[in-house]
Design a protein around this motif. Sequence first.
Motif, PDB file in Angstrom:
ATOM      1  N   ARG A  36      -9.056  -6.094  -5.598  1.00 46.10           N
ATOM      2  CA  ARG A  36      -8.682  -5.429  -6.855  1.00 46.10           C
ATOM      3  C   ARG A  36      -9.154  -3.893  -7.015  1.00 46.10           C
ATOM      4  O   ARG A  36      -8.062  -3.686  -7.826  1.00 46.10           O
ATOM      5  CB  ARG A  36      -8.352  -6.367  -8.002  1.00 46.10           C
ATOM      6  CG  ARG A  36      -7.998  -8.129  -8.144  1.00 46.10           C
ATOM      7  CD  ARG A  36      -7.903  -9.298  -8.514  1.00 46.10           C
ATOM      8  NE  ARG A  36      -7.297  -8.409  -9.964  1.00 46.10           N
ATOM      9  CZ  ARG A  36      -6.145  -8.786 -10.402  1.00 46.10           C
ATOM     10  NH1 ARG A  36      -5.114  -9.417  -9.414  1.00 46.10           N
ATOM     11  NH2 ARG A  36      -6.138  -8.091 -11.423  1.00 46.10           N
ATOM     12  N   LEU A  52      -6.922  -1.754  -9.708  1.00 53.42           N
ATOM     13  CA  LEU A  52      -6.197  -3.686 -10.325  1.00 53.42           C
ATOM     14  C   LEU A  52      -6.710  -3.606 -11.738  1.00 53.42           C
ATOM     15  O   LEU A  52      -6.664  -4.168 -12.154  1.00 53.42           O
ATOM     16  CB  LEU A  52      -5.331  -4.187  -9.820  1.00 53.42           C
ATOM     17  CG  LEU A  52      -4.292  -3.933  -8.522  1.00 53.42           C
ATOM     18  CD1 LEU A  52      -4.223  -5.246  -8.134  1.00 53.42           C
ATOM     19  CD2 LEU A  52      -3.518  -3.805 -10.026  1.00 53.42           C
ATOM     20  N   LEU A  53      -7.930  -3.360 -11.166  1.00 53.78           N
ATOM     21  CA  LEU A  53      -9.243  -3.758 -12.016  1.00 53.78           C
ATOM     22  C   LEU A  53     -10.146  -2.498 -12.241  1.00 53.78           C
ATOM     23  O   LEU A  53     -10.295  -2.261 -11.340  1.00 53.78           O
ATOM     24  CB  LEU A  53     -10.085  -5.268 -11.701  1.00 53.78           C
ATOM     25  CG  LEU A  53     -10.948  -5.968 -12.326  1.00 53.78           C
ATOM     26  CD1 LEU A  53     -10.251  -6.349 -13.567  1.00 53.78           C
ATOM     27  CD2 LEU A  53     -11.663  -6.447 -11.226  1.00 53.78           C
ATOM     28  N   ARG A  93      -1.298   4.089  -6.124  1.00 53.00           N
ATOM     29  CA  ARG A  93      -0.156   3.066  -6.111  1.00 53.00           C
ATOM     30  C   ARG A  93       0.752   3.177  -4.942  1.00 53.00           C
ATOM     31  O   ARG A  93       0.915   1.767  -4.029  1.00 53.00           O
ATOM     32  CB  ARG A  93      -0.079   3.158  -7.485  1.00 53.00           C
ATOM     33  CG  ARG A  93      -0.214   2.376  -8.611  1.00 53.00           C
ATOM     34  CD  ARG A  93       0.951   2.204  -9.801  1.00 53.00           C
ATOM     35  NE  ARG A  93       1.091   3.088 -10.336  1.00 53.00           N
ATOM     36  CZ  ARG A  93       0.003   3.341 -11.085  1.00 53.00           C
ATOM     37  NH1 ARG A  93      -1.159   2.905 -11.493  1.00 53.00           N
ATOM     38  NH2 ARG A  93      -0.359   5.010 -11.664  1.00 53.00           N
ATOM     39  N   ILE A 146      -1.339   2.457  -1.414  1.00 50.24           N
ATOM     40  CA  ILE A 146      -1.446   1.573  -0.567  1.00 50.24           C
ATOM     41  C   ILE A 146      -0.581  -0.167  -1.258  1.00 50.24           C
ATOM     42  O   ILE A 146       0.335  -0.070  -2.076  1.00 50.24           O
ATOM     43  CB  ILE A 146      -2.876   0.278  -1.937  1.00 50.24           C
ATOM     44  CG1 ILE A 146      -3.840   0.926  -2.234  1.00 50.24           C
ATOM     45  CG2 ILE A 146      -3.148  -1.138  -1.590  1.00 50.24           C
ATOM     46  CD1 ILE A 146      -4.802   1.620  -2.841  1.00 50.24           C
ATOM     47  N   LEU A 202      -0.447  -4.172  -1.016  1.00 47.73           N
ATOM     48  CA  LEU A 202      -1.774  -5.303  -0.983  1.00 47.73           C
ATOM     49  C   LEU A 202      -0.638  -6.474  -0.594  1.00 47.73           C
ATOM     50  O   LEU A 202      -0.241  -7.645  -1.579  1.00 47.73           O
ATOM     51  CB  LEU A 202      -2.655  -5.318  -2.397  1.00 47.73           C
ATOM     52  CG  LEU A 202      -3.458  -7.130  -3.130  1.00 47.73           C
ATOM     53  CD1 LEU A 202      -4.314  -6.426  -2.552  1.00 47.73           C
ATOM     54  CD2 LEU A 202      -3.311  -6.971  -4.762  1.00 47.73           C
ATOM     55  N   LEU A 223      -1.307 -12.013  -6.147  1.00 46.40           N
ATOM     56  CA  LEU A 223       0.621 -11.771  -6.579  1.00 46.40           C
ATOM     57  C   LEU A 223       1.762 -12.456  -6.141  1.00 46.40           C
ATOM     58  O   LEU A 223       1.862 -13.079  -5.077  1.00 46.40           O
ATOM     59  CB  LEU A 223       0.389 -10.792  -5.635  1.00 46.40           C
ATOM     60  CG  LEU A 223       0.931  -9.850  -5.688  1.00 46.40           C
ATOM     61  CD1 LEU A 223       0.442  -8.340  -5.001  1.00 46.40           C
ATOM     62  CD2 LEU A 223       2.346  -9.669  -4.199  1.00 46.40           C
TER      63      LEU A 223
END
Lengths: 233, 276
Positions: free
Chosen positions: A70, A75-76, A98, A101, A103, A108
């Motif tokens: 993440r 995201l983190l 963004r 990538i 994921l 998710l």
Amino acid sequence: MDQAEVNAEVTGLTARNSDAEARRICIRFREVTHRFGPRSVLENISAEVHTGQVGIITGSNGSGKSTLLRVAAGLLTPMAGEVEIQVDGRTLCPDDRRSAIGLVAPDLTLYRELTGAENLSFFARLRGIDPTREMLIEALTEVGLRGRGRDMVSGYSSGMRQRLKYAFAMLGRPPILMLDEPTANLDVEGIAMVERVVAIQKARPDGGIVLVATNEPRETAWGIPLIQLEATR
Amino acid sequence: MSGNTAANSSVNNAGISVGNQAAVKAANWLPQAIALYKKDILAETRTRVAINSVGLFAFASLFLLTLATRGLGEVQSIRILSLPLHGITLADVEKAQIPAWTGPSKLGLLWVLLCFAAFAGLAHGFVHEEEAGTGTALRLTMNPQAVYVGKLSFNLTLLSLIAVLVTPFYMGLTGMHAGAWPAFLVVMLGGCLGLGSTATIIAVLASKARGSGALFGAIGLPIIVVFLMLLLNAANTLYNAEATTMRMVQDFGGLMSFGVLLISVSAFTFKFVWEE
């Protein structure tokens, strides 16, 4: 996966994209540290993975594999350190990161109230792609969901949802794929599909990287051991 | 290899992709916001969670309010001379008029009703994204500003729709008159803008706190108090036949400015709330 077949596929891919030029992509973890409350999850994690590599992140349950992924996906935000992603020597800003990538992760989820095709169409638009019907059918076919595009995701099995996540992750051909528990809920054919995806991403002529967080011995054999995490208190 | 060859070649051919060039450039925020808005409309037409929550609350409150205020009559005039005047001043008489069921109080109550209705349903957008786990997919693919604009647009649409449906009923049941129609529409528009923007930013705060509707109301109270005060000022001016142009500009402008200001501040700060 049989290496000869993988090579054959890769050759086919190369032939179709012979004009593509490989980019130098690098994901660099620099002393990444993160805590959840008093509990330290990641401590000074440093590593690098480059174009054409599949970096494997392993560790026991709760050791922070998903958290690290993440962080890598942006995201983190880690409490200390950073994860830098470079393409041809240029560090990607958050917006570009963004787009670069794809994921697949257990936490998710795609929209249950939409159909599989509507989900892909929506996320394709978010990635700046105007999806055609043919594109959506192709994307669904590639993950073994042809003919199920008009079904609501709420009616999908867990394996079908996992397959749809792959179609989502690969929208726009992001050069970096991050896979957390990549074969969770998948049947034999699904696992083979994931292996193909990993092999093709790794061998992309225009450059590709895969990061995999797993504990499955079969999956750890896909690439190089990148980070071994240990559960901390 | 255990997979079938046809599927394999399909994977190769498309690179499991939609588009030939691998992406490293971000998509524009406006098309993203429009896509999110359309997705929310589509999802809402299927689930009807937000519209049912807001609509049910609004119409149930409207019904109860009508029952509770049925006996109240609007004070039009007081015949001072017929009152027993022992110890009563004009100030006392004016004070006695304040809680009366007048135009401003009716409009104020309509917006209190819409506030609670909004709180009941507008939090759904963000809370649902977090609870369902779809927020991760949005964070991974969308510019934060685009998320804010898309969600704000959806909330404003929903709130405007509810206001358009509820207000005529409310006017019919309570006898509220519009006053000057252009000014009334400006007040309603300013109200929707202020309430919609408040609900949107509070919803994201509540969703990040893994909160419920109750938390939503608690966090939103300080902003809602300011919003309702501005709205009541505008309502007083709307029904004051002697209000000057300057007063109108000041009060109506104040109400509109609240919404615009909150949207501007939210657009800049949303990123820090949205991202972990």
